[in-house]
Design a protein around this motif. Sequence first.
Motif, PDB file in Angstrom:
ATOM      1  N   UNK A  55     -61.635 -28.173  78.844  1.00 52.73           N
ATOM      2  CA  UNK A  55     -62.710 -29.009  78.302  1.00 52.73           C
ATOM      3  C   UNK A  55     -62.254 -30.466  78.204  1.00 52.73           C
ATOM      4  N   UNK A  56     -61.004 -30.680  77.784  1.00 50.20           N
ATOM      5  CA  UNK A  56     -60.517 -32.054  77.663  1.00 50.20           C
ATOM      6  C   UNK A  56     -60.331 -32.707  79.035  1.00 50.20           C
ATOM      7  N   UNK A  57     -59.859 -31.958  80.024  1.00 43.17           N
ATOM      8  CA  UNK A  57     -59.724 -32.521  81.373  1.00 43.17           C
ATOM      9  C   UNK A  57     -61.079 -32.831  81.989  1.00 43.17           C
ATOM     10  N   UNK A  58     -62.025 -31.931  81.809  1.00 41.56           N
ATOM     11  CA  UNK A  58     -63.363 -32.144  82.349  1.00 41.56           C
ATOM     12  C   UNK A  58     -64.030 -33.356  81.697  1.00 41.56           C
ATOM     13  N   UNK A  59     -63.948 -33.424  80.380  1.00 38.11           N
ATOM     14  CA  UNK A  59     -64.521 -34.564  79.669  1.00 38.11           C
ATOM     15  C   UNK A  59     -63.852 -35.873  80.027  1.00 38.11           C
ATOM     16  N   UNK A  60     -62.540 -35.842  80.203  1.00 35.65           N
ATOM     17  CA  UNK A  60     -61.810 -37.053  80.580  1.00 35.65           C
ATOM     18  C   UNK A  60     -62.226 -37.535  81.963  1.00 35.65           C
ATOM     19  N   UNK A  61     -62.479 -36.603  82.857  1.00 33.11           N
ATOM     20  CA  UNK A  61     -62.974 -36.982  84.181  1.00 33.11           C
ATOM     21  C   UNK A  61     -64.320 -37.686  84.089  1.00 33.11           C
ATOM     22  N   UNK A  62     -65.208 -37.160  83.267  1.00 32.05           N
ATOM     23  CA  UNK A  62     -66.514 -37.796  83.095  1.00 32.05           C
ATOM     24  C   UNK A  62     -66.398 -39.153  82.412  1.00 32.05           C
ATOM     25  N   UNK A  63     -65.497 -39.265  81.438  1.00 33.09           N
ATOM     26  CA  UNK A  63     -65.290 -40.556  80.774  1.00 33.09           C
ATOM     27  C   UNK A  63     -64.825 -41.597  81.783  1.00 33.09           C
ATOM     28  N   UNK A  64     -63.868 -41.237  82.613  1.00 33.53           N
ATOM     29  CA  UNK A  64     -63.348 -42.188  83.602  1.00 33.53           C
ATOM     30  C   UNK A  64     -64.387 -42.538  84.657  1.00 33.53           C
ATOM     31  N   UNK A  65     -65.170 -41.563  85.095  1.00 35.16           N
ATOM     32  CA  UNK A  65     -66.225 -41.864  86.073  1.00 35.16           C
ATOM     33  C   UNK A  65     -67.294 -42.771  85.481  1.00 35.16           C
ATOM     34  N   UNK A  66     -67.692 -42.511  84.239  1.00 34.21           N
ATOM     35  CA  UNK A  66     -68.692 -43.358  83.587  1.00 34.21           C
ATOM     36  C   UNK A  66     -68.148 -44.767  83.394  1.00 34.21           C
ATOM     37  N   UNK A  67     -66.898 -44.874  82.982  1.00 26.06           N
ATOM     38  CA  UNK A  67     -66.277 -46.196  82.810  1.00 26.06           C
ATOM     39  C   UNK A  67     -66.247 -46.950  84.136  1.00 26.06           C
ATOM     40  N   UNK A  68     -65.863 -46.248  85.180  1.00 28.29           N
ATOM     41  CA  UNK A  68     -65.788 -46.861  86.502  1.00 28.29           C
ATOM     42  C   UNK A  68     -67.156 -47.352  86.961  1.00 28.29           C
ATOM     43  N   UNK A  69     -68.191 -46.567  86.701  1.00 26.28           N
ATOM     44  CA  UNK A  69     -69.527 -46.946  87.121  1.00 26.28           C
ATOM     45  C   UNK A  69     -70.159 -48.019  86.264  1.00 26.28           C
ATOM     46  N   UNK A  70     -69.872 -48.024  84.959  1.00 24.58           N
ATOM     47  CA  UNK A  70     -70.542 -48.955  84.050  1.00 24.58           C
ATOM     48  C   UNK A  70     -69.739 -50.221  83.779  1.00 24.58           C
ATOM     49  N   UNK A  71     -68.431 -50.106  83.693  1.00 20.84           N
ATOM     50  CA  UNK A  71     -67.596 -51.244  83.306  1.00 20.84           C
ATOM     51  C   UNK A  71     -66.893 -51.852  84.511  1.00 20.84           C
ATOM     52  N   UNK A  72     -66.205 -51.029  85.293  1.00 19.16           N
ATOM     53  CA  UNK A  72     -65.477 -51.540  86.449  1.00 19.16           C
ATOM     54  C   UNK A  72     -64.162 -50.811  86.642  1.00 19.16           C
ATOM     55  N   UNK A  73     -63.332 -51.316  87.530  1.00 17.72           N
ATOM     56  CA  UNK A  73     -62.122 -50.591  87.925  1.00 17.72           C
ATOM     57  C   UNK A  73     -60.938 -50.705  86.964  1.00 17.72           C
ATOM     58  N   UNK A  74     -61.067 -51.417  85.866  1.00 13.34           N
ATOM     59  CA  UNK A  74     -59.974 -51.496  84.892  1.00 13.34           C
ATOM     60  C   UNK A  74     -60.041 -50.275  83.978  1.00 13.34           C
ATOM     61  N   UNK A  75     -59.276 -49.229  84.318  1.00 15.26           N
ATOM     62  CA  UNK A  75     -59.414 -47.932  83.658  1.00 15.26           C
ATOM     63  C   UNK A  75     -58.433 -47.688  82.521  1.00 15.26           C
ATOM     64  N   UNK A  76     -57.675 -48.683  82.083  1.00 13.27           N
ATOM     65  CA  UNK A  76     -56.703 -48.443  81.017  1.00 13.27           C
ATOM     66  C   UNK A  76     -57.383 -48.081  79.707  1.00 13.27           C
ATOM     67  N   UNK A  77     -58.499 -48.738  79.385  1.00 17.78           N
ATOM     68  CA  UNK A  77     -59.225 -48.394  78.151  1.00 17.78           C
ATOM     69  C   UNK A  77     -59.880 -47.026  78.276  1.00 17.78           C
ATOM     70  N   UNK A  78     -60.309 -46.680  79.469  1.00 22.87           N
ATOM     71  CA  UNK A  78     -60.872 -45.339  79.683  1.00 22.87           C
ATOM     72  C   UNK A  78     -59.797 -44.279  79.505  1.00 22.87           C
ATOM     73  N   UNK A  79     -58.576 -44.570  79.929  1.00 23.46           N
ATOM     74  CA  UNK A  79     -57.465 -43.648  79.720  1.00 23.46           C
ATOM     75  C   UNK A  79     -57.198 -43.466  78.230  1.00 23.46           C
ATOM     76  N   UNK A  80     -57.196 -44.553  77.484  1.00 25.95           N
ATOM     77  CA  UNK A  80     -56.987 -44.464  76.032  1.00 25.95           C
ATOM     78  C   UNK A  80     -58.106 -43.657  75.379  1.00 25.95           C
ATOM     79  N   UNK A  81     -59.332 -43.897  75.791  1.00 28.53           N
ATOM     80  CA  UNK A  81     -60.467 -43.146  75.256  1.00 28.53           C
ATOM     81  C   UNK A  81     -60.360 -41.667  75.618  1.00 28.53           C
ATOM     82  N   UNK A  82     -59.882 -41.373  76.814  1.00 23.30           N
ATOM     83  CA  UNK A  82     -59.694 -39.982  77.235  1.00 23.30           C
ATOM     84  C   UNK A  82     -58.627 -39.281  76.414  1.00 23.30           C
ATOM     85  N   UNK A  83     -57.550 -39.990  76.086  1.00 23.52           N
ATOM     86  CA  UNK A  83     -56.510 -39.398  75.243  1.00 23.52           C
ATOM     87  C   UNK A  83     -57.027 -39.100  73.840  1.00 23.52           C
TER      88      UNK A  83
END
Length: 93
Positions: A55-83
Amino acid sequence: MNFSWMAWTLPTALFFGTIAALLIGMAVWEYFSPGGNPRHGILRFETTRGDRLFISLLGSGFINLAWLGLIGPQLWWALALSLVYAICVFRFV
């Protein structure tokens, strides 16, 4: 075999290495502490450690995809949010 079509960059290798390390870590944890004591969390169905990892891996994938689509390619904050999300899943689900 020719794998030149794959983009084996450092981030790609780290991603797959992290997934492999998580799976090996869960296997070792299960070996030393079998069972994992299934529990009912906020989702109201029984989950084990492996379920919570999935569940955490699946959700983290969706968080990163949403971040990539809405914010842009800087995924460090998405990684922190996923953790943070993964910690919450293992604590409350």
